[in-house]
Design a protein around this motif. Sequence first.
Motif, PDB file in Angstrom:
ATOM      1  N   LYS A  12      45.072  32.742  28.165  1.00 35.47           N
ATOM      2  CA  LYS A  12      45.577  31.480  28.878  1.00 35.47           C
ATOM      3  C   LYS A  12      44.502  30.426  27.806  1.00 35.47           C
ATOM      4  O   LYS A  12      44.271  30.752  26.878  1.00 35.47           O
ATOM      5  CB  LYS A  12      45.399  31.250  30.091  1.00 35.47           C
ATOM      6  CG  LYS A  12      46.324  32.229  31.133  1.00 35.47           C
ATOM      7  CD  LYS A  12      46.709  32.315  32.291  1.00 35.47           C
ATOM      8  CE  LYS A  12      47.423  33.328  32.814  1.00 35.47           C
ATOM      9  NZ  LYS A  12      48.075  33.044  34.334  1.00 35.47           N
ATOM     10  N   HIS A  96      56.388  31.283  30.188  1.00 29.57           N
ATOM     11  CA  HIS A  96      55.294  31.521  31.038  1.00 29.57           C
ATOM     12  C   HIS A  96      55.618  30.479  32.292  1.00 29.57           C
ATOM     13  O   HIS A  96      55.685  29.366  32.087  1.00 29.57           O
ATOM     14  CB  HIS A  96      53.957  31.448  30.599  1.00 29.57           C
ATOM     15  CG  HIS A  96      52.921  31.997  31.514  1.00 29.57           C
ATOM     16  ND1 HIS A  96      52.481  31.313  32.489  1.00 29.57           N
ATOM     17  CD2 HIS A  96      52.404  33.295  31.581  1.00 29.57           C
ATOM     18  CE1 HIS A  96      51.752  32.198  33.357  1.00 29.57           C
ATOM     19  NE2 HIS A  96      51.510  33.284  32.745  1.00 29.57           N
ATOM     20  N   GLY A 172      47.314  34.428  39.361  1.00 32.19           N
ATOM     21  CA  GLY A 172      45.864  33.792  39.646  1.00 32.19           C
ATOM     22  C   GLY A 172      45.539  33.610  41.102  1.00 32.19           C
ATOM     23  O   GLY A 172      44.546  32.959  41.424  1.00 32.19           O
TER      24      GLY A 172
HETATM   25  O1  LIG Z   1      50.427  35.939  32.114  1.00 29.51           O
HETATM   26  C1  LIG Z   1      49.703  36.416  33.191  1.00 29.51           C
HETATM   27  C2  LIG Z   1      49.864  35.984  34.440  1.00 29.51           C
HETATM   28  O2  LIG Z   1      50.055  34.635  34.526  1.00 29.51           O
HETATM   29  C3  LIG Z   1      49.029  36.626  35.417  1.00 29.51           C
HETATM   30  O3  LIG Z   1      47.699  36.011  35.514  1.00 29.51           O
HETATM   31  P1  LIG Z   1      46.742  36.536  36.593  1.00 29.51           P
HETATM   32  O4  LIG Z   1      46.588  38.266  36.245  1.00 29.51           O
HETATM   33  O5  LIG Z   1      45.457  35.949  36.236  1.00 29.51           O
HETATM   34  O6  LIG Z   1      47.477  36.613  37.791  1.00 29.51           O
END
Ligand SMILES: O=C[C@H](O)COP(=O)(O)O
Length: 254
Positions: A12, A96, A172
Amino acid sequence: MARKFFVGGNWKCNGTAEEVKKIVNTLNEAQVPSQDVVEVVVSPPYVFLPLVKSTLRSDFYVAAQNCWVKKGGAFTGEVSAEMLVNLDIPWVILGHSERRALLNESNEFVGDKVAYALAQGLKVIACVGETLEQREAGSTMDVVAAQTKAIADRVSNWSNVVIAYEPVWAIGTGKVASPAQAQEVHDELRKWLAKNVSDDVAATTRIIYGGSVNGGNCKELGGQADVDGFLVGGASLKPEFIDIIKAAEVKKSA
Ligand SMILES: O=C[C@H](O)COP(=O)(O)O
């Protein structure tokens, strides 16, 4: 044909050059199952792609986190699929939920991006998933099917597509989908592909799960019949990403 386990790390909008070098070092030193067992792809922010690509071990690959919907030109701030191809970046994440929600990317826009990126020779991790409100209203599969249909309407060759099922409420938040919840949607999605695309595409397309995957829950999730790997956010920035890659072994021993 067996579907090779796929583990993606979506970094990200995180990291400094120093932090990125540290993560790459950790990955480079890790003992993980071979490429025959697991395909590993990490997705740093654009500005770090050349650094990561030039320093990352050769059995791991890189992905961009987005690309422009058509040929480059007067689109300030965008990065085109052609540029990624030019830099030898093999993968791109598209659709996404953060981009769908925060940047208003519609199903059709995401479908157009997927088709254009594939046509340029990129491989695509296409994300789908419902919000909590949609799940509670009982419309999970309608939402996921509509998102997938917008891709299916524009794509005929699925060999370079991985679908990431990422329930928005699990991203998240620490609220991971239960293995049964993930399996249920993956199974439904595979049936949707069989009915609306082809049996072959349903059997061979990898459907990976994303949303609060960590070193503790990855084995049970990865052990589900239709979970072909993960798209990992937060935990992909930490050493536990190695444990998540190793979860591929559950399929080998299944
Ligand atoms: O691209 C990945 C997802 O948005 C998952 O994010 P996370 O593992 O931080 O929940």
